[in-house]
Design a protein around this motif. Structure first.
Motif, short mmCIF file in Angstrom:
data_model
loop_
_atom_site.label_atom_id
_atom_site.label_comp_id
_atom_site.label_asym_id
_atom_site.label_seq_id
_atom_site.Cartn_x
_atom_site.Cartn_y
_atom_site.Cartn_z
N LEU A 430 0.88 -1.42 0.25
CA LEU A 430 0.14 -0.34 0.23
C LEU A 430 0.67 1.07 -0.22
CD1 LEU A 430 -3.15 1.12 0.40
CD2 LEU A 430 -2.48 1.09 2.48
N ASP A 431 0.79 2.14 -0.45
CA ASP A 431 0.70 3.22 -1.32
C ASP A 431 0.39 4.32 -0.47
OD1 ASP A 431 2.59 5.52 -1.29
OD2 ASP A 431 2.38 5.78 -3.45
N THR A 432 1.23 5.21 0.60
CA THR A 432 0.20 6.29 1.40
C THR A 432 1.33 7.03 1.63
OG1 THR A 432 1.90 5.59 3.70
CG2 THR A 432 -0.64 4.30 3.19
N ALA A 433 2.02 7.70 0.88
CA ALA A 433 2.63 8.71 0.65
C ALA A 433 1.91 9.79 0.50
CB ALA A 433 4.08 9.01 -0.26
N GLY A 434 2.16 10.55 1.63
CA GLY A 434 1.33 12.47 1.45
C GLY A 434 0.26 11.94 3.07
N LEU A 435 0.50 10.93 3.37
CA LEU A 435 -0.46 11.05 4.03
C LEU A 435 -0.29 11.47 5.82
CD1 LEU A 435 -2.96 7.67 3.46
CD2 LEU A 435 -4.07 10.02 2.95
N ALA A 436 -1.21 11.74 6.28
CA ALA A 436 -0.79 12.32 7.93
C ALA A 436 -1.19 11.17 8.41
CB ALA A 436 -1.96 12.97 8.60
N ARG A 437 0.13 10.50 9.61
CA ARG A 437 0.59 9.02 10.14
C ARG A 437 -0.75 8.32 11.03
NH1 ARG A 437 4.89 6.87 12.89
NH2 ARG A 437 4.77 4.53 13.26
N ALA A 439 -4.01 8.89 10.02
CA ALA A 439 -4.34 8.23 8.41
C ALA A 439 -3.98 7.44 7.37
CB ALA A 439 -5.31 9.20 7.78
N ALA A 440 -2.81 6.82 7.79
CA ALA A 440 -1.71 5.84 6.49
C ALA A 440 -1.97 4.80 7.75
CB ALA A 440 -0.50 6.21 6.44
N ASP A 441 -2.06 5.01 8.74
CA ASP A 441 -1.78 3.72 9.36
C ASP A 441 -3.65 3.25 9.41
OD1 ASP A 441 0.52 3.45 10.18
OD2 ASP A 441 0.14 4.76 12.04
N ALA A 442 -4.48 3.69 9.37
CA ALA A 442 -6.04 3.19 9.22
C ALA A 442 -6.03 2.60 7.52
CB ALA A 442 -6.90 4.36 9.41
N ALA A 443 -5.29 3.50 6.97
CA ALA A 443 -5.76 2.83 5.42
C ALA A 443 -5.00 1.37 5.44
CB ALA A 443 -5.55 3.58 4.30
N GLY A 444 -4.14 1.35 6.56
CA GLY A 444 -3.49 -0.40 6.46
C GLY A 444 -3.66 -0.61 7.05
N ASP A 445 -5.13 -0.74 7.55
CA ASP A 445 -5.88 -1.58 8.74
C ASP A 445 -6.14 -2.71 7.87
OD1 ASP A 445 -4.35 -1.08 10.77
OD2 ASP A 445 -6.79 0.79 11.65
N SER A 446 -6.97 -1.89 6.38
CA SER A 446 -7.99 -3.03 5.57
C SER A 446 -8.27 -2.08 4.46
CB SER A 446 -9.46 -2.91 6.60
OG SER A 446 -10.23 -1.82 6.48
N VAL A 447 -8.65 -3.25 3.30
CA VAL A 447 -8.97 -2.58 2.40
C VAL A 447 -10.19 -1.52 2.36
CG1 VAL A 447 -9.95 -4.37 0.81
CG2 VAL A 447 -9.22 -2.46 -0.36
N VAL A 448 -11.17 -1.68 3.00
CA VAL A 448 -12.18 -1.25 3.26
C VAL A 448 -12.27 0.17 4.19
CG1 VAL A 448 -14.45 -0.65 4.39
CG2 VAL A 448 -13.50 -3.12 3.43
N ALA A 449 -10.93 0.50 5.57
CA ALA A 449 -10.85 1.45 6.31
C ALA A 449 -9.67 2.52 5.08
CB ALA A 449 -9.78 1.36 7.02
N ALA A 461 -6.27 8.31 -6.31
CA ALA A 461 -4.46 7.62 -6.06
C ALA A 461 -4.59 6.43 -4.96
CB ALA A 461 -3.75 8.76 -5.99
N LEU A 462 -5.28 6.87 -3.48
CA LEU A 462 -5.15 5.66 -2.34
C LEU A 462 -6.74 4.73 -2.59
CD1 LEU A 462 -4.33 5.26 0.41
CD2 LEU A 462 -6.13 7.14 1.33
N ALA A 463 -7.08 4.96 -3.21
CA ALA A 463 -8.57 3.73 -3.61
C ALA A 463 -7.98 2.15 -4.47
CB ALA A 463 -9.36 4.42 -4.26
N SER A 464 -6.47 3.68 -5.76
CA SER A 464 -6.30 2.68 -6.98
C SER A 464 -5.48 1.44 -6.26
CB SER A 464 -5.71 3.40 -7.74
OG SER A 464 -5.20 2.74 -8.72
N SER A 465 -4.42 2.56 -5.16
CA SER A 465 -3.36 1.80 -4.31
C SER A 465 -4.02 0.84 -3.80
CB SER A 465 -2.85 2.69 -3.91
OG SER A 465 -1.04 2.27 -2.90
N ALA A 466 -4.36 1.10 -2.55
CA ALA A 466 -5.64 0.15 -1.30
C ALA A 466 -5.87 -1.38 -2.66
CB ALA A 466 -6.65 0.94 -1.50
#
Length: 522
Positions: A430-437, A439-449, A461-466
């Motif tokens: 998962l590419d979380t570049a540009g996200l606050a820490r 938000a990046a941690d939450a996005a890494g929890d699951s594709v739904v998040a 771009a985040l949705a595509s990367s997820a």
């Protein structure tokens, strides 16, 4: 004390088919719960903020307790009355379902699923063990097949029913639907079933039961926590070693017991042990697939819950079709050939599925899902039949109980291990570049998040990367499934006995058990 089922010339109970209908309703409810939650997990993850590990626990809490308590639950029925314990199991299942419907956070859902697992562990073996008191031998095989088919039918209906409920009601409705079915089962058992027991059965070993539950639960905990903490983490290593040690202590205790609860000596029988291994690996793959597929269909492809349930039908349809035709094929070619072929088809399907990309259409998924279902059905029915067919009549009950326990353990490990592999691969890609820490941690929890955060931050771009990261993780899990199935196919081809299965079981991949033949009526 005299032990009988039906005396020659005795009139059959005219209410027996109504009682059977109640048992089928109970098993249908349990069949729902093997698959209905999988469709709800993405929705629950979004509304409860559950990460992948917490979703694994919501699914695995039920399976771990189910596996750990099934054998002692059957013995409790033998000792204290099967009808009494069956009613108790349905009541516990009803209470757990009500608690799940009212839950407002992840720990409450996990606790409710644990209670439901206790109830399911009581119901599953006892629903079949009461049949000899209702049906004469000439009707009993048909009755066992009908009850087993009830559980099997719940597998494909679970995702569809769950999807429909989620489209019209809140996520707790997937628990609430159990209440009327369980209540009907309780009323029918009280009114229609005779009380039976077998005081000669082994006593419940509290120490062995505790070793089973804690050993399996500790091992599953280590597998689920590993992607977050790392396999070298002291807590993960410690719990993995502790879990293995507890299970090892269980094996040693049962081997030394005069009347063991888990008859480990059965594993010395080649036909039983390798068929049991094949059935366990099939459940490992099936449970893992049912965990990783719904987020792919809902989050990546954007289908709603009902559409997701419908799109899982090729898997269940292939499974049921293959299971129905497995017996005549086994009679012609032998169990070894059919089990090996089924596992090979399963391996091919999983390896094909591992080639899925974020841009793959549903047609590709339907193709490999159908093949996977055919492989499942073609391997698990003859494997179960072959395992039970190696047992003498006086070991049928203990052997079938051990076989079912191993299958549930395979399912629990499948959800834990494959879900953990997917989570680790997803986070790494998962590419979380540009996200606050946070938000990046939450996005890494699951594709739904990740999709929720992408919507809030207006970041396609985040949705595509997820999507790409999740499909990559799913591919890793499917690759492991394919390798495991292929290894099992080779072992089956080399090590399984070559004779056709000699003991017929119902043509269904549900919880087939040999019913006891001795009962004491009350």
């Amino acid at each position: 004390m005299v032990t009988v089922t039906h005396l020659p010339g005795a009139q059959p109970d005219p209410r027996r088919w109504w009682a059977l209908a109640a048992l089928v309703a109970s098993m249908l409810t349990l069949g729902f719960d093997m698959t209905i939650l999988n469709v709800a997990l993405p929705t629950m993850a979004g509304q409860l903020g559950a990460d992948t590990g917490e979703q694994q626990w919501m699914a695995d809490a039920y399976v771990v307790v189910f596996a750990a308590l099934m054998l002692p639950a059957g013995l409790l029925g033998d000792r204290f009355g099967r009808r009494r314990m069956l009613v108790a199991g349905l009541a516990v299942f009803l209470a757990g379902s009500a608690a799940g419907a009212l839950a407002t956070d992840v720990p409450a859902v996990v606790a409710a699923r644990t209670v439901m697992g206790v109830g399911a562990a009581l119901v599953t073996p006892l629903a079949l063990s009461v049949l000899p008191s209702l049906f004469a031998p000439d009707e009993r095989t048909k009755a066992i097949g009908i009850v087993s088919a009830g559980s099997t039918l719940g597998l494909p209906l679970g995702p569809i029913l769950g999807g429909w409920l989620l489209d019209h009601f809140w996520w707790g409705s997937v628990f609430l639907v159990n209440l009327p079915m369980a209540a009907l089962g309780i009323a029918a058992c009280v009114l229609l079933l005779p009380e039976t027991r077998d005081p000669a059965s082994p006593t419940v070993d509290g120490v062995s039961t505790a070793l089973t539950a804690t050993g399996l639960g500790t091992l599953v905990y280590a597998i689920i926590e590993a992607p977050v903490r790392g396999w070298a983490d002291p807590l993960v290593l410690g719990t993995a070693v502790a879990g293995a040690g507890l299970i090892g202590a269980l094996v040693l205790r049962e081997r030394r017991a005069v009347r063991p609860m888990l008859d480990m000596t059965l594993l010395a029988r080649r036909g039983f042990s390798f068929n049991a291994l094949a059935a366990t690996l099939v459940m490992f793959v099936l449970s893992g697939l049912m965990f990783v597929l719904p987020p792919y269909l809902q989050a990546v492809h954007g289908h709603d819950a009902l559409a997701t349930g419908v799109r899982l039908l090729p898997l269940m349809g292939g499974l049921i079709v293959a299971a129905r035709v497995a017996q005549p094929v086994v009679a012609r070619f032998g169990s070894r050939a059919v089990v090996s072929a089924g596992l090979t088809v399963l391996a091919f399907a999983a390896l094909l599925g591992s080639r899925t990309t974020a841009d793959s259409g549903y047609g590709f998924a339907a193709l490999w899902l159908t093949a996977a279902g055919l492989g499942f059905g073609a391997s698990i029915v003859p494997a179960m039949s072959g395992a039970l067919g190696t047992l003498p009549a006086d070991r049928a009950g203990s052997g079938s109980g051990l076989l079912m326990t191993l299958r549930q353990v395979g399912g629990a490990i499948g959800i834990a291990l494959l879900g953990s592999l997917l989570a680790a691969a997803y986070r790494a890609r998962l590419d979380t570049a540009g996200l606050a820490r946070p938000a990046a941690d939450a996005a890494g929890d699951s594709v739904v998040a990740a999709h929720l955060i992408a919507g809030r931050t207006h970041s396609p771009a985040l949705a595509s990367s997820a999507d790409q990261a999740y499909v990559h993780g799913m591919g890793v899990a499917l690759l492991v499934c394919g390798v495991a199935a292929l290894a099992a196919a080779l072992l089956a081809a080399v090590l399984l006995p070559g004779d056709p299965a000699t003991r017929r079981v119902p043509d269904a991949p549900g919880p087939v058990m040999a019913a006891p033949t001795e009962d004491v009526r009350q």
